[in-house]
Design a protein around this motif. Structure first.
Motif, PDB file in Angstrom:
ATOM      1  N   GLY A 121       1.003  -0.668  -0.122  1.00  0.00           N
ATOM      2  CA  GLY A 121      -0.031  -0.351  -0.029  1.00  0.00           C
ATOM      3  C   GLY A 121       1.159   1.242   0.072  1.00  0.00           C
ATOM      4  O   GLY A 121       1.863   1.481   0.873  1.00  0.00           O
ATOM      5  N   ALA A 122       0.830   1.786  -0.780  1.00  0.00           N
ATOM      6  CA  ALA A 122       1.197   3.022  -0.791  1.00  0.00           C
ATOM      7  C   ALA A 122       0.680   4.761  -1.440  1.00  0.00           C
ATOM      8  O   ALA A 122      -0.690   5.082  -1.388  1.00  0.00           O
ATOM      9  CB  ALA A 122       1.889   3.025  -2.096  1.00  0.00           C
ATOM     10  N   GLY A 123       1.702   5.817  -1.345  1.00  0.00           N
ATOM     11  CA  GLY A 123       0.738   6.569  -1.320  1.00  0.00           C
ATOM     12  C   GLY A 123       1.332   7.167  -3.249  1.00  0.00           C
ATOM     13  O   GLY A 123       2.061   6.717  -3.212  1.00  0.00           O
ATOM     14  N   TYR A 189       4.856   9.454   7.185  1.00  0.00           N
ATOM     15  CA  TYR A 189       4.872   9.682   6.436  1.00  0.00           C
ATOM     16  C   TYR A 189       5.588  10.594   6.167  1.00  0.00           C
ATOM     17  O   TYR A 189       6.233  11.663   7.028  1.00  0.00           O
ATOM     18  CB  TYR A 189       3.421   9.644   5.649  1.00  0.00           C
ATOM     19  CG  TYR A 189       2.018   8.617   6.400  1.00  0.00           C
ATOM     20  CD1 TYR A 189       2.114   7.861   5.737  1.00  0.00           C
ATOM     21  CD2 TYR A 189       0.751   8.866   6.694  1.00  0.00           C
ATOM     22  CE1 TYR A 189       1.711   6.504   5.756  1.00  0.00           C
ATOM     23  CE2 TYR A 189       0.241   7.586   6.652  1.00  0.00           C
ATOM     24  CZ  TYR A 189       0.676   6.329   6.292  1.00  0.00           C
ATOM     25  OH  TYR A 189      -0.155   5.315   6.894  1.00  0.00           O
ATOM     26  N   GLU A 190       5.207  11.584   4.772  1.00  0.00           N
ATOM     27  CA  GLU A 190       6.348  12.942   4.376  1.00  0.00           C
ATOM     28  C   GLU A 190       5.470  13.532   4.321  1.00  0.00           C
ATOM     29  O   GLU A 190       4.306  13.998   4.982  1.00  0.00           O
ATOM     30  CB  GLU A 190       6.589  12.432   2.511  1.00  0.00           C
ATOM     31  CG  GLU A 190       6.826  10.987   2.270  1.00  0.00           C
ATOM     32  CD  GLU A 190       6.263  10.056   2.350  1.00  0.00           C
ATOM     33  OE1 GLU A 190       5.547  10.022   2.703  1.00  0.00           O
ATOM     34  OE2 GLU A 190       6.941   8.912   2.646  1.00  0.00           O
ATOM     35  N   VAL A 206       4.623   7.081  -3.184  1.00  0.00           N
ATOM     36  CA  VAL A 206       6.179   6.916  -2.045  1.00  0.00           C
ATOM     37  C   VAL A 206       5.424   5.679  -1.164  1.00  0.00           C
ATOM     38  O   VAL A 206       4.110   5.590  -0.905  1.00  0.00           O
ATOM     39  CB  VAL A 206       5.491   7.999  -0.988  1.00  0.00           C
ATOM     40  CG1 VAL A 206       7.023   9.585  -1.898  1.00  0.00           C
ATOM     41  CG2 VAL A 206       4.242   8.957  -0.904  1.00  0.00           C
ATOM     42  N   GLY A 207       6.461   4.799  -0.672  1.00  0.00           N
ATOM     43  CA  GLY A 207       6.599   3.517   0.253  1.00  0.00           C
ATOM     44  C   GLY A 207       7.383   3.205   0.822  1.00  0.00           C
ATOM     45  O   GLY A 207       7.981   4.483   0.904  1.00  0.00           O
ATOM     46  N   MET A 208       7.088   2.697   2.172  1.00  0.00           N
ATOM     47  CA  MET A 208       8.121   2.877   3.592  1.00  0.00           C
ATOM     48  C   MET A 208       8.340   1.025   2.849  1.00  0.00           C
ATOM     49  O   MET A 208       9.006   0.518   3.832  1.00  0.00           O
ATOM     50  CB  MET A 208       7.392   2.517   4.482  1.00  0.00           C
ATOM     51  CG  MET A 208       6.960   3.613   4.958  1.00  0.00           C
ATOM     52  SD  MET A 208       6.303   3.971   5.833  1.00  0.00           S
ATOM     53  CE  MET A 208       5.179   5.367   6.031  1.00  0.00           C
ATOM     54  N   THR A 231      -3.114   3.831  -1.959  1.00  0.00           N
ATOM     55  CA  THR A 231      -4.056   4.133  -0.590  1.00  0.00           C
ATOM     56  C   THR A 231      -5.043   5.484  -0.386  1.00  0.00           C
ATOM     57  O   THR A 231      -5.609   5.903  -0.078  1.00  0.00           O
ATOM     58  CB  THR A 231      -4.075   3.162   0.727  1.00  0.00           C
ATOM     59  OG1 THR A 231      -2.757   3.974   1.079  1.00  0.00           O
ATOM     60  CG2 THR A 231      -3.681   1.626   0.340  1.00  0.00           C
ATOM     61  N   ASN A 232      -4.013   6.463  -0.456  1.00  0.00           N
ATOM     62  CA  ASN A 232      -4.078   8.085  -0.562  1.00  0.00           C
ATOM     63  C   ASN A 232      -2.984   8.327  -1.198  1.00  0.00           C
ATOM     64  O   ASN A 232      -2.014   8.058  -1.659  1.00  0.00           O
ATOM     65  CB  ASN A 232      -3.593   8.367   1.373  1.00  0.00           C
ATOM     66  CG  ASN A 232      -1.433   7.383   0.940  1.00  0.00           C
ATOM     67  OD1 ASN A 232      -1.585   6.053   1.448  1.00  0.00           O
ATOM     68  ND2 ASN A 232      -1.077   8.338   1.278  1.00  0.00           N
ATOM     69  N   ALA A 234      -0.194  11.202  -1.928  1.00  0.00           N
ATOM     70  CA  ALA A 234       0.858  11.984  -0.815  1.00  0.00           C
ATOM     71  C   ALA A 234       0.775  13.239  -0.479  1.00  0.00           C
ATOM     72  O   ALA A 234      -0.143  13.666  -0.272  1.00  0.00           O
ATOM     73  CB  ALA A 234       2.426  11.651  -1.764  1.00  0.00           C
ATOM     74  N   LEU A 242      -3.615  12.440   6.498  1.00  0.00           N
ATOM     75  CA  LEU A 242      -3.558  11.310   5.871  1.00  0.00           C
ATOM     76  C   LEU A 242      -3.451  10.524   7.462  1.00  0.00           C
ATOM     77  O   LEU A 242      -3.199  11.043   8.665  1.00  0.00           O
ATOM     78  CB  LEU A 242      -2.434  10.660   4.919  1.00  0.00           C
ATOM     79  CG  LEU A 242      -1.468  11.777   4.693  1.00  0.00           C
ATOM     80  CD1 LEU A 242       0.043  10.801   4.096  1.00  0.00           C
ATOM     81  CD2 LEU A 242      -2.444  11.648   2.917  1.00  0.00           C
ATOM     82  N   VAL A 247      -5.634   4.449   5.320  1.00  0.00           N
ATOM     83  CA  VAL A 247      -5.459   4.225   4.721  1.00  0.00           C
ATOM     84  C   VAL A 247      -6.196   2.426   4.563  1.00  0.00           C
ATOM     85  O   VAL A 247      -6.207   2.297   3.521  1.00  0.00           O
ATOM     86  CB  VAL A 247      -3.947   4.432   4.926  1.00  0.00           C
ATOM     87  CG1 VAL A 247      -3.387   2.720   4.707  1.00  0.00           C
ATOM     88  CG2 VAL A 247      -3.065   5.636   4.465  1.00  0.00           C
TER      89      VAL A 247
HETATM   90  I1  8IG Z   1       0.037   2.662   2.705  1.00  0.00           I
HETATM   91  O1  8IG Z   1       1.374   8.423   1.501  1.00  0.00           O
HETATM   92  C1  8IG Z   1       1.104   4.385   2.467  1.00  0.00           C
HETATM   93  N1  8IG Z   1       1.890   3.636   2.729  1.00  0.00           N
HETATM   94  N2  8IG Z   1       5.708   6.359   3.140  1.00  0.00           N
HETATM   95  N3  8IG Z   1       3.867   7.524   1.887  1.00  0.00           N
HETATM   96  C2  8IG Z   1       4.774   6.637   2.639  1.00  0.00           C
HETATM   97  N4  8IG Z   1       3.359   5.095   2.656  1.00  0.00           N
HETATM   98  C3  8IG Z   1       3.622   4.900   2.780  1.00  0.00           C
HETATM   99  C4  8IG Z   1       2.055   6.031   2.153  1.00  0.00           C
HETATM  100  C5  8IG Z   1       2.516   7.120   1.824  1.00  0.00           C
HETATM  101  N5  8IG Z   1       0.435   5.330   1.915  1.00  0.00           N
END
Ligand code: 8IG
Length: 269
Positions: A121-123, A189-190, A206-208, A231-232, A234, A242, A247
């Motif tokens: 899942g990421a931004g 988050y950023e 963007v993710g982790m 999921t969102n 950024a 956020l 998310v």
């Molecule tokens: I779900 O907006 C998810 N993981 N870095 N930024 C980062 N990781 C995420 C984000 C996000 N949303």
């Protein structure tokens, strides 16, 4: 197990032996790490042959993060192959060391898998990606200042996210967009300024999690398919702040659609 003990490949081999013994499946062909929003896909892939709590396999930890399951599943696929589904990812921000982060993909390789499907899942940085949009990862920028590789291990990362596998994914859904994944350390988050930096650098997601895992998977010789569920938007791309709850909710509502998508892609691998 600490960062300096033993050999990470030996630990992965031990984990693979436990998985083979407990599942009764000698070798797996494809491995998947299911991130936020992707967990339900496992049920659609095929028939679950075995489920092992992650913390019963050497080197794995139970996750403790809402939205992340902690099971290692073996699934028999319709084309006669076996998939290993790792529902227990260790994130870099957990501070268990980069060996712990790479352990799931090293174990996957040790079970015989030649394809590693990394999902997260990421931004999203592209405004047209509404929450719930799945996108292919085409490349990455690793902003963790770390690497899963130890010593003078020089690994080529050209075409890290296999063009061949992305093509297969697009044969299932021609509308799948793709982008460059930027891994930050997290777990925060950023800031909007950091998102603008990522955008200026050529990033779209963007993710982790995924960049460090992909490097370890390439070192292990696997072909990699990366998929992000946006999921969102950024931070700063959307006017709203956020929340982890939102998310998870975006992931849950997208889950049936992306689970089916992933199952259809895996059937073609
Ligand atoms: I779900 O907006 C998810 N993981 N870095 N930024 C980062 N990781 C995420 C984000 C996000 N949303």
């Amino acid at each position: 197990m600490t960062e300096t003990d033993g050999n990470p490949f030996e630990l992965a081999k031990q984990a693979a032996e436990v998985i083979a013994k407990r599942s009764g499946i000698k070798t797996h062909d494809i491995a998947l790490t299911l991130g936020s929003g992707w967990g339900k896909a496992a049920e659609l892939l095929g028939e679950t042959v075995s489920e092992i709590p992650a913390d019963e396999v050497p080197g794995f930890f139970s996750s403790g993060i809402p939205g992340h399951s902690g099971l290692i599943r073996s699934i028999s696929l319709s084309q006669g192959k076996h998939a290993l589904v790792v529902g227990a990812r260790t994130h870099f921000y957990e501070d268990k060391g980069v060996r712990a982060v790479a352990h799931s993909v090293r174990t996957a390789a040790a079970t015989g898998a030649t394809i590693m499907v990394l999902t997260n899942g990421a931004g999203g940085i592209k405004e047209q990606w509404k929450p719930g949009t799945p996108v292919l990862i085409s490349d990455h920028i690793n902003l963790t200042a770390s690497s899963p590789l130890e010593g003078a291990t020089f690994i080529d990362l050209t075409d890290l996210y296999s063009a061949r596998l992305r093509e297969i994914a697009r044969s299932v859904d021609s509308g799948l967009d793709e982008g460059v994944y930027v891994q930050f350390r997290g777990p925060h988050y950023e800031t909007p300024a950091e998102v603008q930096m990522a955008k200026t650098m050529g990033g779209h997601i963007v993710g982790m999690s995924t960049a460090l895992e992909a490097i370890a998977a390439r070192e292990a010789g696997m072909e990699i398919l990366g998929l992000s569920l946006i999921t969102n938007l950024a931070a700063g791309i959307s006017p709203n702040p956020l929340s982890h709850k939102e998310v998870i909710e975006a992931g849950q509502s997208a889950e049936p659609v992306i689970s089916k998508l992933l199952a259809e892609i895996v059937a073609k691998l």
